[in-house]
Design a protein around this motif. Structure first.
Motif, short mmCIF file in Angstrom:
data_model
loop_
_atom_site.label_atom_id
_atom_site.label_comp_id
_atom_site.label_asym_id
_atom_site.label_seq_id
_atom_site.Cartn_x
_atom_site.Cartn_y
_atom_site.Cartn_z
N PHE A 1 9.45 7.25 4.64
CA PHE A 1 10.14 6.83 3.42
C PHE A 1 11.48 6.16 3.75
O PHE A 1 11.94 5.31 3.01
N PHE B 1 -7.08 -5.67 5.84
CA PHE B 1 -6.51 -4.32 5.82
C PHE B 1 -7.60 -3.28 5.60
O PHE B 1 -8.43 -3.40 4.71
N LEU C 1 12.60 7.90 -5.09
CA LEU C 1 11.94 9.19 -4.84
C LEU C 1 12.27 10.18 -5.94
O LEU C 1 11.40 10.90 -6.45
N ARG D 1 2.12 1.19 -8.77
CA ARG D 1 2.81 2.42 -8.36
C ARG D 1 3.03 3.35 -9.56
O ARG D 1 2.93 4.56 -9.43
N PHE E 1 0.84 -1.21 0.00
CA PHE E 1 0.00 0.00 0.00
C PHE E 1 0.87 1.26 0.00
O PHE E 1 0.65 2.18 -0.79
N THR F 1 10.55 9.34 -9.11
CA THR F 1 9.09 9.42 -9.01
C THR F 1 8.63 10.87 -8.95
O THR F 1 7.44 11.14 -8.83
N GLY F 2 9.58 11.79 -8.98
CA GLY F 2 9.20 13.20 -9.06
C GLY F 2 9.40 13.99 -7.79
O GLY F 2 8.89 15.10 -7.67
N ALA G 1 1.25 4.13 -2.85
CA ALA G 1 0.86 5.52 -2.55
C ALA G 1 2.01 6.50 -2.71
O ALA G 1 1.79 7.72 -2.71
N LEU G 2 3.22 5.99 -2.87
CA LEU G 2 4.42 6.84 -2.88
C LEU G 2 4.35 8.03 -3.85
O LEU G 2 4.58 9.18 -3.44
N PRO G 3 3.99 7.82 -5.13
CA PRO G 3 3.95 8.98 -6.05
C PRO G 3 2.92 10.03 -5.63
O PRO G 3 3.14 11.23 -5.85
N TRP H 1 -5.10 3.41 7.58
CA TRP H 1 -3.71 3.43 7.11
C TRP H 1 -3.04 4.77 7.44
O TRP H 1 -3.65 5.83 7.30
#
Lengths: 246, 296
Positions: free
Chosen positions: B15, B5, B207, A166, A113, B210-211, A117-119, B10
Motif C-alpha cells: 500500500f 495480464f 485507506l 474500486r 488491478f 475505504t474502511g 482490489a484495495l477495499p 497477480w
C-alpha cells in the motif's frame, strides 16, 4: 434535533437505509454549509444530489461516508445512529459504502488491478478469493486491457471507471459518487450512468452528486436539490431518454 | 509485445510506495546508532572481563610485610612468617621474597643506595590464597601474631573494592548510553513516521475512507520502519563486529590492550541488534502513527 425527537419521529422503516434529521454541518468555526437537512432514503433507491457550487453537495456525501460529523441533528445509517456508533464500528460501516470521490483519490503507485482490489484487501479477503472477480469487474468497466496500468497513464474516462470499479468491488450497500461525470465527455457520462443503473438493479442504493443537469433530466430519477446548505427536493425532471436507460 | 495480464499471477503490491522504504538518510542514521550501541555493548563486556580478571587475581593473593624484631634478622623473620602463614586454612602458598626483590621494590623511592643492608628494609611474604575459600586477613594476622611476628597483612581488599566499584560505574554508564541510543533511535523513527504519514496522506486517507482500521494503517508504517531498522541494525552490528574483530586481531589474546580484552565470543553480542532495533522502530512507528491517524 435531539435523539428523543428522532425516536419520537418513529417510522424507521426496515427498508430505510439513510435518514437525516435536522442535520447541520460546519467546518471548524466557519459558517454552516448544511442547515436543517432532513431526508429519508429507502434501500435500493437512486437519487441525484444537485445544486450550485458551494451548496453543500460534497459535505452531504461526507456525512454519509463518515468522513465528517454533523454539528447538529442526527444521521442514521443502516438503521443505526452514527453518533452512538462506537469508534471501532466506523471502519466496518465504511466498508458497506462505496465512494467515487470527486478527485477520484486513486493511488498512483498502484496498478489499476491493485487499486480496484484495495477495499477487498482492507476487508481481509484472500487474493485467491477475489482476483478473478476484480479482473471481471475491470473488464466490465472497459479496463480489461489496462489492468496493469498505473493511474497517471490512464485517460480521464478510464480513471473515472477505475474509481467506480474500486467503489463497487466490495458490493457496497450504498454507492456515493461525487461528480462522477465531471471530467468526461457526454458519451462517457452516459456509459458511466449506465453502470450506476446496472448496479442499482442489483440492489445498490445510489446517490450521485452532479452538476450535469442534462444527465439528471434524462434519467428521470428523484433529485435532492441543495441551495445554500438547505435541501429542496425536486420532482423528476423528465422522461428517461432511451440511451440513458441503458 | 508484452504478455496479457494474468490475474492468477497477480501479487498484492504494498500500500505504501516501495521507494519510501529506501530513504538513505534514515538508513544511515539508524545504522550509526546501532553501530554505537554495539560498540558500547562490546566495550562493557570487555571492560567487565578485565575487571573480573583483575579482581580475581587480587582475590587470590595477599602480601605480608614483616619487620624484624630484637636480634632476629629480616630474612629469618620472613622465613618464620612464611612458615606460620603456610599452616593457615585457605592459604595455598606462602613464600618469602628474597631481599633483592624487596630492595628492587623500594629502589624507585630510594635510588641507588650503596649498602641497603644497613637500612631496616622490611621483607615481603607473598601469600597465595585458595580462590574458592580464601583465608581472611584477620586469620593471617592472628597466625602471625601467634608466632610473635611484627607484620602487616594487605589482602588487596581496598583495590578489589575500587575495581568492582569502577566496573559497576562502567556498567551503569553503558546501560544509560544504550538507553539514550535506543531513545534516539525511537525519536528518529517517530520523526520518520510522522514525515511518512505526511508524505503519504493520500494513501492514509484512501485507506481510512475505504474502511481500514487505525491499527491496519499503523501496521503498514510499523512493518516498514521495523524492516528499515532491521536492515540498518544488521549493517551497524556488522560494522561493530568487524571493528571488534580488528581490535582482537591487533592485540592477540589480550585484545588491543589488556584494559579491554575482547574475545571472539564477545562479537556474538551484536547479534540481537537488528531484532532490538526493529522492535524499537516498530513500537515508535506504531505509537506515532496511531496518534496521528486518530487525529485525522
Amino acid at each position: 434535533m435531539s435523539r428523543n425527537a428522532i425516536d419520537a419521529a418513529g417510522d424507521h422503516s426496515a427498508d430505510e437505509i439513510l435518514r437525516f434529521t435536522g442535520v447541520s454541518m460546519r467546518y471548524g468555526r466557519g459558517p454552516e454549509v448544511l442547515s436543517d437537512v432532513s431526508l429519508s432514503l429507502p434501500r435500493g433507491s437512486f437519487h441525484f444530489v444537485t445544486g450550485p457550487s458551494g451548496a453543500g453537495k460534497s459535505s452531504l456525501l461526507k456525512l454519509i461516508y463518515l468522513a465528517a460529523r454533523p454539528s447538529g441533528g442526527s444521521v442514521r445509517l443502516f438503521g443505526e445512529d452514527v453518533a452512538a456508533m462506537p469508534a471501532h464500528e466506523l471502519p466496518r460501516t465504511r466498508r458497506r459504502i462505496g465512494v467515487v470521490f470527486q478527485d477520484l483519490l486513486l493511488l498512483d503507485h498502484l496498478s489499476a488491478f491493485d487499486n480496484t482490489a484495495l477495499p477487498l484487501r482492507i476487508a481481509g479477503h484472500k487474493p485467491s478469493e477475489y482476483r478473478n472477480d476484480v479482473a471481471e469487474l475491470l473488464t466490465w468497466v472497459g479496463l480489461g486491457a489496462r489492468m496493469e496500468a498505473l493511474p497517471p497513464t490512464l485517460a480521464g474516462g478510464e480513471k473515472q471507471r477505475l474509481a467506480i470499479a474500486r467503489a463497487v468491488v466490495n458490493r457496497p450497500e450504498i454507492l456515493l459518487a461525487d461528480e462522477p461525470t465531471g471530467n468526461v465527455d457526454h458519451e462517457m457520462a452516459l456509459r458511466i450512468y449506465r453502470l450506476f443503473v446496472e448496479l442499482n438493479r442489483l440492489g445498490t442504493t445510489i446517490i450521485i452528486a452532479t452538476h450535469d443537469q442534462d444527465l439528471v433530466a434524462r434519467s428521470a430519477r428523484p433529485v435532492l436539490h441543495l441551495d445554500k446548505g438547505r435541501l429542496r427536493p425536486l420532482p423528476p425532471q423528465g422522461p428517461m431518454a432511451p440511451e440513458a436507460a441503458g | 509485445m508484452s504478455e496479457p495480464f494474468d490475474p492468477a499471477r497477480w501479487r498484492p503490491a504494498s500500500f505504501l510506495p516501495e521507494e519510501d522504504a529506501r530513504d538513505p538518510a534514515l538508513l544511515f542514521v539508524v545504522a550509526v546508532l546501532c553501530f554505537l550501541a554495539c560498540l558500547t555493548a562490546l566495550g562493557v563486556i570487555a571492560g567487565n572481563r578485565a575487571a573480573q580478571d583483575w579482581a580475581s587475581q587480587l582475590t587470590g593473593e595477599a602480601t605480608v610485610i614483616v619487620r624484624a624484631r630484637g636480634g632476629e634478622t629480616p630474612d629469618a623473620a620472613a622465613a618464620r612468617a612464611a612458615e606460620a602463614l603456610a599452616g593457615v586454612p585457605g592459604v595455598t602458598e606462602a613464600r618469602a621474597l628474597e631481599k633483592e626483590k624487596a630492595y628492587a621494590l623500594i629502589k624507585p623511592w630510594l635510588g641507588d643506595v650503596a649498602d641497603l643492608d644497613d637500612l631496616p628494609v622490611p621483607r615481603l611474604v607473598a601469600v597465595g590464597l585458595d580462590r574458592k575459600a580464601p583465608a581472611t586477613a584477620a586469620a593471617l594476622d592472628k597466625a602471625l601474631k601467634g608466632h610473635g611476628l611484627d607484620a602487616v597483612v594487605d589482602d588487596h581488599s581496598v583495590w578489589i573494592k575500587d575495581i568492582r566499584k569502577a566496573a559497576g560505574v562502567v556498567r551503569w554508564t553503558a546501560a544509560t548510553l544504550l538507553l539514550l541510543i535506543a531513545g534516539a533511535a525511537a525519536a528518529v523513527i517517530a520523526f520518520a513516521t510522522r514525515a511518512g504519514l505526511a508524505a503519504r496522506r493520500d494513501v492514509v486517507e484512501v485507506l481510512h475512507l475505504t474502511g481500514a482500521e487505525d491499527a491496519q494503517i499503523a501496521s503498514l508504517f510499523e512493518l516498514r520502519f521495523a524492516r528499515v531498522a532491521a536492515i540498518s541494525g544488521a549493517a551497524g552490528a556488522a560494522a561493530a563486529a568487524a571493528l571488534g574483530a580488528i581490535l582482537r586481531l591487533m592485540g592477540g589474546g589480550q585484545g588491543i590492550t589488556p584494559a579491554l580484552p575482547i574475545a571472539w565470543i564477545d562479537l556474538l553480542a551484536v547479534l540481537p541488534c537488528p531484532v532490538l532495533a526493529a522492535l524499537v522502530a516498530a513500537v515508535a512507528a506504531r505509537v506515532t502513527a496511531r496518534r496521528l491517524i486518530k487525529a485525522l
